[in-house]
Design an enzyme around this catalytic site. Structure first.
Site, mmCIF file in Angstrom:
data_model
loop_
_atom_site.group_PDB
_atom_site.id
_atom_site.type_symbol
_atom_site.label_atom_id
_atom_site.label_comp_id
_atom_site.label_asym_id
_atom_site.label_seq_id
_atom_site.Cartn_x
_atom_site.Cartn_y
_atom_site.Cartn_z
ATOM 1 N N TYR A 24 0.831 -1.207 0.000
ATOM 2 C CA TYR A 24 0.000 0.000 0.000
ATOM 3 C C TYR A 24 0.867 1.259 0.000
ATOM 4 O O TYR A 24 0.627 2.205 -0.759
ATOM 5 C CB TYR A 24 -0.922 0.000 1.222
ATOM 6 C CG TYR A 24 -1.755 1.255 1.349
ATOM 7 C CD1 TYR A 24 -2.893 1.428 0.565
ATOM 8 C CD2 TYR A 24 -1.391 2.261 2.238
ATOM 9 C CE1 TYR A 24 -3.649 2.590 0.666
ATOM 10 C CE2 TYR A 24 -2.141 3.422 2.351
ATOM 11 C CZ TYR A 24 -3.269 3.581 1.568
ATOM 12 O OH TYR A 24 -4.014 4.731 1.665
ATOM 13 N N ASP B 167 2.319 4.735 -4.867
ATOM 14 C CA ASP B 167 2.630 5.914 -5.676
ATOM 15 C C ASP B 167 4.105 6.012 -6.049
ATOM 16 O O ASP B 167 4.487 6.857 -6.850
ATOM 17 C CB ASP B 167 2.207 7.194 -4.950
ATOM 18 C CG ASP B 167 0.695 7.375 -4.965
ATOM 19 O OD1 ASP B 167 0.057 6.807 -5.868
ATOM 20 O OD2 ASP B 167 0.160 8.055 -4.078
ATOM 21 N N GLU C 2 46.209 -15.055 -32.090
ATOM 22 C CA GLU C 2 47.135 -15.938 -31.390
ATOM 23 C C GLU C 2 47.100 -15.662 -29.882
ATOM 24 O O GLU C 2 46.612 -14.626 -29.431
ATOM 25 C CB GLU C 2 48.558 -15.726 -31.920
ATOM 26 C CG GLU C 2 48.754 -16.057 -33.390
ATOM 27 C CD GLU C 2 48.749 -17.560 -33.667
ATOM 28 O OE1 GLU C 2 48.721 -18.340 -32.685
ATOM 29 O OE2 GLU C 2 48.788 -17.948 -34.849
ATOM 30 N N SER C 3 47.639 -16.609 -29.119
ATOM 31 C CA SER C 3 47.760 -16.407 -27.680
ATOM 32 C C SER C 3 48.676 -15.223 -27.392
ATOM 33 O O SER C 3 49.547 -14.880 -28.197
ATOM 34 C CB SER C 3 48.324 -17.666 -27.015
ATOM 35 O OG SER C 3 47.429 -18.743 -27.155
ATOM 36 N N ARG C 4 48.467 -14.598 -26.241
ATOM 37 C CA ARG C 4 49.284 -13.487 -25.759
ATOM 38 C C ARG C 4 49.191 -12.241 -26.647
ATOM 39 O O ARG C 4 50.134 -11.450 -26.729
ATOM 40 C CB ARG C 4 50.750 -13.912 -25.597
ATOM 41 C CG ARG C 4 50.921 -15.036 -24.590
ATOM 42 C CD ARG C 4 52.392 -15.390 -24.383
ATOM 43 N NE ARG C 4 52.539 -16.458 -23.425
ATOM 44 C CZ ARG C 4 52.554 -16.300 -22.103
ATOM 45 N NH1 ARG C 4 52.429 -15.088 -21.586
ATOM 46 N NH2 ARG C 4 52.699 -17.336 -21.299
ATOM 47 N N THR C 5 48.059 -12.078 -27.297
ATOM 48 C CA THR C 5 47.841 -10.829 -28.039
ATOM 49 C C THR C 5 47.068 -9.814 -27.200
ATOM 50 O O THR C 5 46.836 -8.689 -27.643
ATOM 51 C CB THR C 5 47.077 -11.094 -29.346
ATOM 52 O OG1 THR C 5 45.897 -11.844 -29.050
ATOM 53 C CG2 THR C 5 47.937 -11.856 -30.339
ATOM 54 N N THR D 93 42.008 -11.320 -24.364
ATOM 55 C CA THR D 93 41.193 -11.616 -23.177
ATOM 56 C C THR D 93 41.184 -10.442 -22.208
ATOM 57 O O THR D 93 40.123 -10.043 -21.704
ATOM 58 C CB THR D 93 41.717 -12.875 -22.466
ATOM 59 O OG1 THR D 93 41.611 -13.996 -23.346
ATOM 60 C CG2 THR D 93 40.906 -13.167 -21.208
#
Length: 349
Positions: free
Chosen positions: A104, A108, A224-227, A230
């Site tokens: 209640y 509003d 490639e990895s280590r670019t 991530t």
């Protein structure tokens, strides 16, 4: 002789107060109510400001106490104007159902609250009142372990015969939000981001939530990895990180995240699971959990898919296969493809 007037007294855990013609702001009222000295601790206060049809303001208040508060002074909850010597006296009632009063007061929407609302078993429809009381007490505990202890002591039959479901349900109810990832590098460290990749990020993260397009395209980044792909992907904002496989358990997956990072998940695996739901930013879908009930995913957020070239990991090579022609057409319509040829940073990330 006339009888003595009835003495004012209300003993209740939940109080519903109405202040007619009260010019105080809801913030001023909450501050004064918080500072009231009571023998039992206050657990929750909600104040709502409402205007009558004639424009006169009044306040509705719900106060919940830890135990019953015996109020013998009808002026106890009076509020005082900070600018003039005016007192605002409320109508005072014990709230039989704090949940109903809470609804209640909320009607509003102009409200302010303090503390944590205490679930009221009297509002639960059906079932035995005693069981409702015990369940409400369990839900008001601060941890799964405390809730289980209440159920063990007061609802031993349910504890014994429904233990597996109880644990599963309480895990969901008391699960803390996933801990936000803190990137070890600033986004400004990534100085070699390809133009198309930066444009994708700016068009989504550089605008307000209201300005973002519905079902924004995902992005598939191969390199490639280590670019640094991530770390770049995880530095953009609050996200879900799905690495190696898909896990939508509420301990690790949040429906409040802005985007998903899908890292080292093979395209073959993703095709068997939720390729279109995740890459297509689909809304309101379910995922079946191996050892639990289906999880409802809010969705509607894009995914950053990260993969290495060649072998079974390249999404581009996977989609180039003849049997995936239809999936490739769909993915090209729903995602941006980026192929990295150099690291995203200068130095070591």
């Amino acid at each position: 002789m006339p009888s003595n007037p009835k003495r004012f007294q209300i003993a209740a855990k939940n109080y519903f107060l109405t202040y007619p013609n009260c010019s105080l702001s809801k913030e001023e009222a909450l501050d004064q109510l918080q500072r009231l000295q009571t023998p039992t601790n206050k657990k929750y206060i909600k104040v709502a400001r409402e205007l009558h049809e004639n424009g006169e303001p009044h306040l509705h208040v719900l106060i919940q106490f830890e135990g019953k508060f015996n109020c013998k002074n009808q002026r106890f909850f009076d509020l005082v104007s900070p600018t003039r010597s005016t007192h605002f006296h409320p109508n005072i009632q014990g709230a039989k159902s704090s949940s109903d009063v809470n609804s209640y007061v909320d009607k509003d929407g102009d409200t302010i609250e303090w503390g944590e609302f205490q679930i009221d078993a009297r509002s639960a429809r059906g079932g035995q009142q005693t069981a409702n009381d015990e369940c409400a007490e369990a839900l008001n505990r601060s941890s799964k372990e405390e809730a289980l202890q209440i159920i063990k002591e007061k609802l031993p039959k349910d504890f014994l015969f429904c233990y597996h479901n109880l644990v599963s349900n309480l895990d969901r109810i008391f699960t803390p939000a996933p801990t936000p990832f803190v990137p070890p590098f600033q986004l400004s460290s990534f100085t070699n981001v390809p133009e198309d990749m930066q444009e994708w990020a700016d068009d989504y993260f550089g605008v307000s939530a209201a300005a973002r397009p519905m079902r924004y395209k995902s992005i598939i980044i191969e390199g490639e990895s280590r670019t640094g792909k991530t770390m770049w992907a995880r530095s953009l904002g609050p996200h879900n990180y799905l690495s190696g496989h898909l896990d939508f358990n509420s301990r690790v997956y949040s429906n409040s995240a802005l985007y998903n990072v899908i890292d080292d998940v093979t395209p073959h695996y993703l095709k068997l699971k939720h390729w279109k739901e995740l890459i297509g930013a689909q809304r309101d879908w379910q995922s079946n959990c191996k050892y639990g009930k289906p999880v409802q995913i809010k969705g509607g957020i894009p995914s950053i898919v990260l993969c290495n070239p060649g072998g079974d990991t390249s999404f581009q090579d996977f989609l180039d296969k003849e049997e995936n022609e239809a999936l490739k057409d769909w993915t090209l319509y729903n995602a941006v493809f980026i192929k990295l040829t150099e690291p995203l940073y200068d130095g070591t990330v």
